[in-house]
Design a protein around this motif. Structure first.
Motif, PDB file in Angstrom:
ATOM      1  N   GLU A  27       0.849  -1.185   0.000  1.00  0.00           N
ATOM      2  CA  GLU A  27       0.000   0.000   0.000  1.00  0.00           C
ATOM      3  C   GLU A  27       0.887   1.238   0.000  1.00  0.00           C
ATOM      4  O   GLU A  27       2.039   1.189   0.430  1.00  0.00           O
ATOM      5  N   LYS A  28       0.344   2.323  -0.504  1.00  0.00           N
ATOM      6  CA  LYS A  28       1.113   3.559  -0.567  1.00  0.00           C
ATOM      7  C   LYS A  28       1.283   4.129   0.832  1.00  0.00           C
ATOM      8  O   LYS A  28       0.381   4.030   1.660  1.00  0.00           O
ATOM      9  N   PRO A  29       2.433   4.733   1.090  1.00  0.00           N
ATOM     10  CA  PRO A  29       2.631   5.345   2.416  1.00  0.00           C
ATOM     11  C   PRO A  29       1.790   6.609   2.552  1.00  0.00           C
ATOM     12  O   PRO A  29       1.504   7.299   1.563  1.00  0.00           O
ATOM     13  N   GLU A  33       4.484   9.168   6.757  1.00  0.00           N
ATOM     14  CA  GLU A  33       5.502   8.145   6.502  1.00  0.00           C
ATOM     15  C   GLU A  33       6.390   8.541   5.317  1.00  0.00           C
ATOM     16  O   GLU A  33       7.605   8.341   5.345  1.00  0.00           O
ATOM     17  N   PHE A  34       5.786   9.124   4.277  1.00  0.00           N
ATOM     18  CA  PHE A  34       6.548   9.562   3.112  1.00  0.00           C
ATOM     19  C   PHE A  34       7.561  10.636   3.489  1.00  0.00           C
ATOM     20  O   PHE A  34       8.719  10.590   3.059  1.00  0.00           O
ATOM     21  N   CYS A  38      11.627  10.505   3.196  1.00  0.00           N
ATOM     22  CA  CYS A  38      12.369  11.554   2.483  1.00  0.00           C
ATOM     23  C   CYS A  38      13.417  12.197   3.385  1.00  0.00           C
ATOM     24  O   CYS A  38      14.542  12.481   2.943  1.00  0.00           O
ATOM     25  N   THR A  39      13.076  12.420   4.636  1.00  0.00           N
ATOM     26  CA  THR A  39      14.028  13.005   5.585  1.00  0.00           C
ATOM     27  C   THR A  39      15.214  12.072   5.801  1.00  0.00           C
ATOM     28  O   THR A  39      16.374  12.517   5.823  1.00  0.00           O
TER      29      THR A  39
END
Length: 70
Positions: A27-29, A33-34, A38-39
């Motif tokens: 499933e997509k975050p 969470e995204f 990225c961090t």
């Protein structure tokens, strides 16, 4: 001999089934969470860049000293 051929034909089909099962469970975050991912990736890039820069700062003068500079 027939069992070997059947096993050979079964392998791609089993791989396909496993792939579909995996894709269905993914499933997509969400946004939180995204941003966390990225961090973490951005921090990794910065850390690796700093380490590379420090190594370059140490290596270049040391190399010129040992080789004698050209």
């Amino acid at each position: 001999m027939s069992e070997q051929v059947q096993a050979l034909l079964e392998a791609p089909l089993e791989f396909w089934r496993d792939g579909l099962q995996f894709a269905r469970r993914c499933e997509k975050p969400d946004k939180k969470e995204f941003l966390k991912i990225c961090t973490a990736v951005g921090t990794g890039f910065v850390v690796m860049g700093v380490v590379g820069y420090i190594v370059k700062l140490i290596h270049v003068p040391l190399n010129h000293t040992l080789v004698g500079g050209a």
